[in-house]
Design a protein around this motif. Structure first.
Motif: not given
Length: 733
Positions: A50, A55, A182, A185-186, A189-190
Motif C-alpha cells: 500500500l 503496487h 484496508e 478500501t485501497f 479509492r483507486q
C-alpha cells in the motif's frame, strides 16, 4: 507479516501471428485458439504494497490451457507479477493493470504471457467491464510475439474472485478482517479516481456499504445542498459520498436502517430529479426559509447535515477553512481484556452499561470482593486506536451513530421539532466522548432532589465528590491544558474569569472549568474520543482496576430482557438473570443483583421491553419512562476580522453560571472540528458556505438549558426506544 492472497482467472482466445491485441481484433493472420488461465496471486506484505508507489503483487502459480499448445492443467511458473493501478495519466484518471506470467507449452518451450487491463472512464464501458477484460500477448523463448487476443471473466465470476481474497499472516480474525478492509478500501479509492460517481465496488460486508442506488441518491443530495461548482482542491462529490460510506462502514446496520430505507425511496426518483437540480434547489431554499417545524423542512435540514458533515470532515476541506488537523500521541497504550461471551456461572452482580457509572460501580464492587460482569451494548475501542477522523469516530462511539433523535414520529414533533440526542455507546460511555467537564450538584438542586425523595445526604454526596475528584485528578483547566479555547478571552462582558475550587459546588459568574484531564494537548477532539489518552476516565482508571480483580467485561452485548424470580406470597419479585444478545445469539446471565447503568433512555427502555418487569411496573404504578429531562443547547456564533484559531484547542474551557442558580441554564465556551461545527452552523447554502469559510475566525458559546421534566421514554411499535421531549416558552425563551 500481514498480507493478502487471491485468484485471477479469465478465458478468451488468441490469434496466431498477431503482434498485439489490436491486431488480433482486426482479424490477424493465423488461426484462433481458446486460451484460459487461473492464477494464484499474493501480496506478502500488505503495508509495503500500500505504501509503495508501484503496487506489485506476486504470481505464485496456477494453471493455463491453450488450445493445441498447452493442455488443460499446465502449471504456471512461480515467477510472475501483477502491477495494479499503474497511473497511465498524471492525474490518475487512466490506470492499468500489467500482468506477466509464464508456462511451458506441450513441446517444452517457454511461453510468456503479458496482459493489460485498461481502466478509464470512456462513457461506453463501466468499471466492472474494464476490470474483467485483459488484453494479452504471447511471447516465445526469444521474446518474439507469437499470438495475441482478449480474455474476459463473467461479472459474477469477477466478484467470486474478489470474494476469494483472504488475509495471510493474520494473528487474529480481527487482524484479518482489517487487512481485507484496508485492501478493498485501497481498490475503491483507486477506482474512484477514474470513474465519476462510482459506488464502491468491493465490499467486505454488504450491510456496511451503500448500494449503487443509495450512492447515486447521496450524489444527488450533495449536488443540491453544496455549492456548484465545488472549489478546486477541496472535496469532490465523490469524496463526500465516499466519506459517507466510511461513516456507514463504521456504524452498525441496525442504526442506519431508517436512513438506508429513506435513501432507497429517494433513489427511485433520482434519475428524474437529476434533470431538475435548479428547481429542487430553489424549492429546498424556500422550504428551509419558512417558519415552523413541518416534516418537509426537517427532511431538508437532514439532507443539509448529510452533505456538510462528510464534506467538511474530509481532509481536503482543511485548507479551505483553515483547520490544522492534529495528530494523536497515545500516552499509555492502555488496552482492556474483553471477553467475547459471558461465562456459564452465576455472578454476584451484573451491570448493564460500561459507562461512567457502571465502570465506577464495578471498581467499587470488585474491591469489596464481589464477582461482577459488565454487559455493554456498544463496541470497545481502545483510546490508543482512535483516529482524528471525526466522521468515523462519531459512527463508532455514539448511539445510533450520532443519529438518535427525540420527538421523531411523535405528536411533539409538530410543536417542538426533532432534536438530536448525543449519547456515547461504547466501553467507557459518555466519559469517552464528553468534554471532561466536572461539576458538583449546586446546593439548590441538591435541596430539590431531597424534596423529591433522593435518599443520600448532602454531606455524603460532597464526600463522594471529593473522593472521585481525587482519583480522577480533577483540576481547573489552566493547570492541565496549555491550549484552551480562545473564546474565553472574548467573554469579558460576563466579568473576570474565576478559578473554582474542586471542593465546593460551582459558583456564579464566569469561571474556568474543572476537568478530569492530565497533560492535555488541546487537540479539540474531546467529543470524538481522545486518542492521546489524556482523559482521566473510566478507560484509564476504573475499568483497568476492576478487570484486574474478579470482573468480566463483554462488549457488543445488548441486553434485551430481564428475568424475574418466581413470585413468593407477600414478597416482591426480583431480577435473577439478564438476557444478552451477542451477534444474534442469546445468553442468560445469572446474577444475585442487577444494576441498570445504561443511561436514562436505555435503562427505561429495557424495563419497558422486559415483559415480566413491565407487568410489575404496571401493577405497582411506577413512573418508569416519565419525567424525562435533558440539557438542550443551541450554539451562538460570532465572527471576527482576524484569525482566532491558529491551531486546535481544548473545546470547552470556561462556563458562565447566572447569579440565580435556579435560572436553569449555563453558558459554555465551545468549539469543534469543521465537520461537527458544520452540522450546527446556522444557515443554508451560500450563507452556510461563507460562514464555514470563516471557520478559523469565529468563536461559539453554547447555552445549555435544563428542560422541564415533561419528557417521556416509551417503546414504539417496532419495540425500539422512542423519546418525546416537548419544548415550551421556558426552554426557548
Amino acid at each position: 507479516m500481514l498480507g493478502i492472497s487471491f485468484r485471477e482467472g479469465m478465458s478468451g482466445s488468441t490469434i496466431d501471428g498477431a503482434a498485439s491485441p489490436e491486431a488480433a481484433e482486426a482479424g490477424g493472420p493465423g488461426p484462433r485458439r481458446e486460451f484460459s488461465f487461473d492464477l494464484q496471486v499474493a501480496i506478502p506484505d500488505l503495508r509495503a504494497y500500500l505504501d509503495d508507489g508501484v503496487h506489485e503483487a506476486t504470481v505464485l502459480g496456477g494453471v493455463v490451457q491453450w488450445q493445441g499448445r498447452a493442455r488443460a492443467g499446465t502449471a504456471v511458473a512461480a515467477d510472475g507479477s501483477i502491477v495494479m493501478y499503474r497511473n497511465v495519466s498524471a492525474d490518475g484518471r487512466r490506470k492499468a493493470f500489467d500482468f506477466t506470467f509464464s508456462f511451458l507449452d506441450d513441446a517444452g518451450g517457454r511461453i510468456t504471457c503479458t496482459g493489460e487491463k485498461r481502466l478509464y472512464d470512456d462513457a461506453g464501458f463501466d468499471a466492472a467491464t474494464d476490470l474483467s477484460t485483459l488484453y494479452v500477448t504471447m511471447f516465445d523463448g526469444s521474446g518474439q510475439p507469437i499470438a495475441a487476443g482478449i480474455t474476459r471473466v463473467h461479472l459474477s465470476s469477477l466478484f467470486d474472485q474478489v470474494a476469494s481474497m483472504q488475509p495471510t499472516g493474520a494473528a487474529t480474525p480481527a487482524d484479518g478482517a482489517k487487512a481485507r478492509a484496508e485492501f478493498f478500501t485501497f481498490m475503491n479509492r483507486q477506482l474512484s479516481q477514474i470513474y465519476a460517481h462510482l459506488p464502491f465496488l468491493f465490499r467486505v460486508d454488504r450491510e456496511r456499504y451503500l448500494s449503487p442506488l443509495q450512492w447515486r441518491t447521496l450524489s444527488l443530495i450533495t449536488s443540491v445542498m453544496l455549492p456548484s461548482p465545488l472549489p478546486a482542491g477541496g472535496p469532490t462529490t465523490t469524496d463526500v459520498v465516499a466519506n459517507l460510506e466510511s461513516f456507514v462502514r463504521n456504524a452498525g446496520p441496525a442504526e442506519l436502517h431508517d436512513v438506508r430505507r429513506w435513501l432507497d425511496l429517494a433513489g427511485l426518483v433520482e434519475p428524474i430529479a437529476r434533470g431538475f437540480l435548479p428547481a429542487i434547489r430553489t424549492f429546498a431554499e424556500q422550504t428551509l426559509a419558512s417558519d415552523g417545524h413541518d416534516r418537509l423542512k426537517a427532511a431538508f435540514d437532514m439532507l443539509q447535515k448529510m452533505a456538510v458533515f462528510p464534506y467538511y470532515a474530509h481532509p481536503k476541506a482543511d485548507a479551505l477553512v483553515g483547520y490544522k488537523r492534529p495528530v494523536f500521541t497515545p500516552k499509555f497504550g492502555t488496552t482492556l481484556p474483553i471477553t467475547a461471551r459471558p461465562g456459564a456461572v452465576a455472578y454476584d452482580v451484573a451491570i448493564v452499561g460500561a459507562g461512567v457509572a457502571g465502570s465506577l460501580l464495578a471498581d467499587r464492587l470488585t474491591a469489596a470482593g464481589k464477582s461482577v460482569i459488565i454487559l455493554e451494548a456498544g463496541p470497545y475501542l481502545a483510546e490508543r486506536d482512535m483516529s482524528t477522523d471525526e466522521l468515523a469516530m462519531t459512527a463508532r462511539l455514539y448511539k445510533s451513530a450520532g443519529l438518535q433523535t427525540a420527538n421523531e414520529g411523535t405528536p411533539v414533533a409538530d410543536e417542538s421539532g426533532t432534536l438530536t440526542i448525543l449519547q456515547g455507546t461504547c466501553v467507557g460511555g459518555g466519559g469517552t466522548v464528553n468534554n471532561a467537564i466536572c461539576f458538583q450538584l449546586p446546593e439548590r438542586r441538591m435541596s430539590a432532589w431531597h424534596a423529591a425523595g433522593f435518599p443520600i445526604s448532602s454531606a455524603d454526596m460532597r464526600t463522594a465528590y471529593l473522593a472521585t475528584a481525587d482519583e480522577l485528578s480533577i483540576k481547573p483547566v489552566s493547570q492541565v491544558a496549555a491550549f484552551v479555547n480562545p473564546a474565553g478571552r472574548f467573554l469579558g462582558a460576563l466579568g473576570p474569569a474565576g478559578t473554582p475550587s474542586v471542593e465546593t459546588p460551582p459558583k456564579a459568574g464566569l469561571n474556568q472549568c474543572l476537568v478530569n484531564l492530565a497533560d492535555c494537548e488541546g487537540l479539540g477532539l474531546c467529543n470524538s474520543g481522545c486518542g492521546s489518552e489524556r482523559k482521566v476516565n473510566a478507560l484509564q482508571v476504573h475499568l483497568p482496576r476492576a478487570l484486574q480483580r474478579n470482573c468480566t467485561l463483554v462488549a457488543r452485548a445488548r441486553v434485551v430482557d430481564l428475568k424475574l424470580h418466581t413470585a413468593q406470597p407477600g414478597q416482591p419479585r426480583s431480577v435473577h438473570a439478564v438476557v444478552a444478545e451477542i451477534d444474534g445469539e442469546r445468553f442468560d446471565v445469572l446474577a444475585g443483583e442487577v444494576i441498570l447503568a445504561a443511561g436514562a433512555i436505555a435503562s427505561s427502555a429495557l424495563l419497558l421491553l422486559a415483559d415480566e418487569v413491565r407487568g410489575e411496573i404496571e401493577r405497582m404504578g411506577l413512573p418508569v419512562g416519565r419525567r424525562f429531562t435533558a440539557n438542550v443547547g443551541s450554539p451562538v456564533f460570532a465572527f471576527f476580522d482576524q484569525v482566532i484559531h491558529q491551531r486546535p484547542s481544548l473545546q470547552i474551557s470556561h462556563y458562565y453560571l447566572p447569579d440565580q442558580h435556579n435560572d436553569g441554564f449555563v453558558i459554555e465556551s465551545w468549539f469543534a472540528p469543521p465537520g461537527s461545527l458544520a452540522v450546527v452552523m446556522p444557515g443554508y447554502f451560500e450563507d452556510h458556505w461563507n460562514r464555514m469559510l470563516s471557520y478559523s475566525r469565529c468563536i461559539t458559546s453554547a447555552p445549555l438549558v435544563g428542560t422541564r421534566p415533561t419528557g417521556t421514554v416509551s417503546i414504539d411499535a417496532n419495540r425500539r426506544p422512542q423519546v418525546a421531549l416537548p419544548l415550551g416558552d421556558v426552554e426557548v425563551d
